[in-house]
Design a protein around this motif. Structure first.
Motif, PDB file in Angstrom:
ATOM      1  N   ILE A  97       0.874  -1.200  -0.089  1.00 26.78           N
ATOM      2  CA  ILE A  97      -0.204   0.084  -0.261  1.00 26.78           C
ATOM      3  C   ILE A  97       0.771   1.193   0.002  1.00 26.78           C
ATOM      4  N   VAL A  98       2.058   1.222   0.616  1.00 29.06           N
ATOM      5  CA  VAL A  98       3.025   2.261   0.511  1.00 29.06           C
ATOM      6  C   VAL A  98       3.415   2.614  -0.631  1.00 29.06           C
ATOM      7  N   VAL A  99       3.848   1.327  -1.427  1.00 25.18           N
ATOM      8  CA  VAL A  99       4.409   1.495  -2.810  1.00 25.18           C
ATOM      9  C   VAL A  99       3.425   2.210  -3.595  1.00 25.18           C
ATOM     10  N   ALA A 100       2.159   1.688  -3.757  1.00 26.04           N
ATOM     11  CA  ALA A 100       0.947   1.931  -4.354  1.00 26.04           C
ATOM     12  C   ALA A 100       0.818   3.528  -4.193  1.00 26.04           C
ATOM     13  N   LEU A 101       0.653   4.048  -3.064  1.00 23.86           N
ATOM     14  CA  LEU A 101       0.419   5.195  -2.913  1.00 23.86           C
ATOM     15  C   LEU A 101       1.576   6.158  -3.222  1.00 23.86           C
ATOM     16  N   ALA A 102       2.868   5.813  -3.111  1.00 25.05           N
ATOM     17  CA  ALA A 102       3.607   6.710  -3.799  1.00 25.05           C
ATOM     18  C   ALA A 102       3.573   6.823  -5.343  1.00 25.05           C
ATOM     19  N   LEU A 103       3.505   5.520  -5.959  1.00 27.15           N
ATOM     20  CA  LEU A 103       3.338   5.620  -7.255  1.00 27.15           C
ATOM     21  C   LEU A 103       1.856   6.376  -7.536  1.00 27.15           C
ATOM     22  N   VAL A 104       0.772   6.695  -6.851  1.00 26.39           N
ATOM     23  CA  VAL A 104      -0.447   7.218  -7.197  1.00 26.39           C
ATOM     24  C   VAL A 104       0.009   8.816  -6.993  1.00 26.39           C
ATOM     25  N   ILE A 105       0.581   9.176  -6.179  1.00 21.33           N
ATOM     26  CA  ILE A 105       1.226  10.644  -5.884  1.00 21.33           C
ATOM     27  C   ILE A 105       2.117  11.073  -7.214  1.00 21.33           C
ATOM     28  N   VAL A 106       2.767  10.062  -7.653  1.00 22.21           N
ATOM     29  CA  VAL A 106       4.257  10.588  -8.670  1.00 22.21           C
ATOM     30  C   VAL A 106       3.032  10.616  -9.858  1.00 22.21           C
ATOM     31  N   THR A 150      -0.384 -13.687  -6.276  1.00 24.20           N
ATOM     32  CA  THR A 150      -1.198 -13.498  -4.817  1.00 24.20           C
ATOM     33  C   THR A 150      -1.016 -12.051  -4.136  1.00 24.20           C
ATOM     34  N   GLU A 151      -0.465 -11.212  -5.019  1.00 21.62           N
ATOM     35  CA  GLU A 151      -0.453  -9.747  -4.198  1.00 21.62           C
ATOM     36  C   GLU A 151      -1.706  -9.133  -3.959  1.00 21.62           C
ATOM     37  N   LEU A 152      -1.828  -8.393  -2.940  1.00 25.37           N
ATOM     38  CA  LEU A 152      -3.166  -7.859  -2.362  1.00 25.37           C
ATOM     39  C   LEU A 152      -3.302  -6.604  -2.229  1.00 25.37           C
ATOM     40  N   THR A 153      -2.399  -5.768  -1.170  1.00 23.43           N
ATOM     41  CA  THR A 153      -2.594  -4.493  -1.206  1.00 23.43           C
ATOM     42  C   THR A 153      -2.607  -3.480  -2.294  1.00 23.43           C
ATOM     43  N   ALA A 154      -1.238  -3.613  -2.808  1.00 24.37           N
ATOM     44  CA  ALA A 154      -1.272  -2.533  -3.944  1.00 24.37           C
ATOM     45  C   ALA A 154      -2.159  -2.838  -5.228  1.00 24.37           C
ATOM     46  N   THR A 155      -2.632  -4.236  -5.196  1.00 24.80           N
ATOM     47  CA  THR A 155      -3.545  -4.337  -6.316  1.00 24.80           C
ATOM     48  C   THR A 155      -4.762  -3.622  -6.420  1.00 24.80           C
ATOM     49  N   LEU A 156      -5.298  -3.821  -4.936  1.00 21.44           N
ATOM     50  CA  LEU A 156      -6.543  -3.012  -4.282  1.00 21.44           C
ATOM     51  C   LEU A 156      -6.452  -1.545  -4.585  1.00 21.44           C
ATOM     52  N   LEU A 157      -5.164  -0.932  -4.609  1.00 20.67           N
ATOM     53  CA  LEU A 157      -5.216   0.391  -4.780  1.00 20.67           C
ATOM     54  C   LEU A 157      -4.803   0.822  -6.111  1.00 20.67           C
TER      55      LEU A 157
END
Length: 506
Positions: free
Chosen positions: A355-364, A446-453
């Motif tokens: 989720i942290v990796v995903a949010l960083a990419l969202v902001i970028v 099987t990845e979950l949190t980044a996929t959700l976001l």
């Protein structure tokens, strides 16, 4: 530096920059809120509790995985255990069972299997193959003439193993333990179901309540520091001994160590381990499929989620291997401060929650490239950041076993760098690249949190479709997705087993 080296340096630098994005997000968040707020958010009892929980679990699980992984590799590769090849395949099979499916199985069978003990059991059963596979590969490919020489010089079997075999196994053991530790630092689903609070579960809770609040970013910063400690320990423990040699050594059959009276206890022990690591989740999932009152299978939705998971896994595996090969090549062929820094940086993303990796990419994406937001390329980029170490460890180990003299001879005969890579290096790295790609595929499927976001609107994977009913204790409804995740992961786990059986030498 060869003519092709600048391209490798460029790709390796790109991989490092991508891995640094989440860290940059954490650093910028810390600068934005100021040192006083950072100190207030970090120096509090709750963070101390999370630090103790996370550290204890990492140390305990890594230790258990090293013991189990090394022992199972040794007993299948060096003893006359009946059915050793079958047992070796079964010891790799738990990689086909996601950790959060494993925890779902244990909790649904034993509702009291939570807390630290439950977390230790589930994570050990899920992750010990990360140590078993590389150690078994090294044992299978190790030239045992070196042990014979040590014995001829008067060393006992134990002394020969301690002075000859263990140093050769050390990089594989340390590398496997590093993967276990990094997985634990980023694990969310399994620990959330087991109700064992760590930094990752706390970060997820913070993001749910404040989306991108500073408290979550500061907890992520502590995780980065823990990752750096793991990487520093890996650098100190792995050693720098040369692992490559020209030639495959003496090609003759070697007698395995007879177990004698220990055969029956050994069979009982490996049987219990396989039952705990593989039998419990598989039997539990099948049982809920058959008897669960909430089991209603939407076959169309299941097929769509399966196709999406497989496609994303294959794409991410190809991209991740391509990004990490130059990093591994520089680390092995041109060691130095720069290459070591690139290698260490490439591991950072795997220590952060998805989720942290995903949010960083969202902001970028929103601020710099709005068109990338909620697209498949951005999701695949997140996967590459998260799972670089899975490919990097295998590629680096494979390169260490490839004698650089072969490449030098090819260059001396007038071959261009690209031809040397294609005709000499790549074929010898095929096994390591295949193992790394298989591990990435397993992780992505099987990845979950980044996929959700990050998944595009309307995109559903097996992991996201499993999580809703599993979190709501609708075990029957979650079972079809859990079973399908296991089934699509079996080929990749089988490929990893084939890499070991083929031997450690490319």
């Amino acid at each position: 530096m060869t003519a092709a080296a600048p391209l490798r340096v460029g790709v390796a630098s790109l991989a490092a920059l991508l891995a640094l994005l989440p860290v940059g997000y954490v650093v910028v968040s810390a600068i934005t809120v100021g040192p006083a707020t950072v100190a207030e958010l970090v120096w509090r009892p709750r963070v101390g509790e999370l630090l103790v929980n996370t550290t204890v679990l990492v140390v305990a699980t890594c230790s258990a995985c090293v013991v189990l992984g090394t022992a199972t590799a040794w007993i299948t590769e060096r003893t006359d255990l009946p059915g050793a090849p079958v047992w070796g395949a079964l010891f790799a099979a738990p990689l086909a069972v996601p950790a959060f499916v494993n925890s779902y199985a244990w909790v649904s069978v034993l509702p009291g299997a939570d807390g630290f003990v439950g977390a230790l059991v589930v994570t050990t059963m899920s992750y010990f193959p990360f140590v078993h596979l590389p150690v078994a590969a090294v044992l299978r490919g190790l030239d045992r003439d070196q042990e014979d020489v040590a014995r001829a010089l008067g060393l006992s079997p134990r002394a020969a193993a301690r002075r000859v075999v263990l140093p050769a196994l050390r990089p594989a053991i340390v590398g496997g333990a590093l993967l276990v530790g990094l997985h634990l630092l980023a694990e969310f689903g399994a620990l959330a179901l087991l109700r064992y609070p760590t930094f990752t579960t706390a970060i997820y809770d913070q993001f749910q309540s404040t989306y991108a609040g500073p408290a979550a970013a500061m907890l992520a910063g502590v995780l980065v520091l823990l990752c750096l400690l793991l990487l520093t320990a890996d650098l100190a423990l792995a050693g720098r001994a040369r692992g490559a040699r020209v030639g495959a050594g003496a090609a003759r059959r070697r007698a395995r160590t007879p177990l004698g009276g220990a055969t029956v206890p050994a069979l009982a022990g490996v049987g219990l381990l396989v039952a705990a690591a593989l039998g419990v989740p598989v039997v539990s999932v099948v049982r809920w499929m058959v008897t669960g009152s909430s089991t209603t299978v939407d076959w169309a939705a299941l097929a769509t989620a399966t196709a999406t998971s497989v496609g994303l896994g294959l794409a991410a595996a190809a991209v991740t291997v391509a990004l990490t090969f130059p990093v591994a090549w520089l680390a092995v062929r041109q060691p130095g401060a720069f290459s070591r820094a690139l290698e260490r940086i490439a591991h950072l993303g795997n220590a952060l929650p998805g989720i942290v990796v995903a949010l960083a990419l969202v902001i970028v994406a929103i601020r710099l490239v709005p068109g990338l937001y909620q697209t498949t390329p951005l999701l695949v980029t997140a996967y590459a950041i998260l799972f670089m170490p899975l490919a990097l460890v295998n590629l680096r180990a494979a390169l260490l076993r490839v004698p650089p003299e072969l490449e030098e001879v090819a260059h001396g005969l007038g071959s261009r760098p690209g031809a040397v890579l294609a005709r000499v290096t790549a074929p010898l790295l095929a096994r390591g690249a295949g193992a790394g790609a298989a591990l990435v595929f397993l992780a992505v499927a099987t990845e979950l949190t980044a996929t959700l976001l990050l998944a595009p609107t309307g995109t559903a994977t097996l992991a996201t479709e499993f999580w809703g009913p599993a979190a709501a204790v609708a075990y029957g409804a979650a079972a079809p997705y859990a079973l399908t995740m296991i089934l699509i992961s079996i080929p990749a786990a089988f490929l990893l087993t084939r890499q070991v059986r083929a031997g450690a030498h490319p």
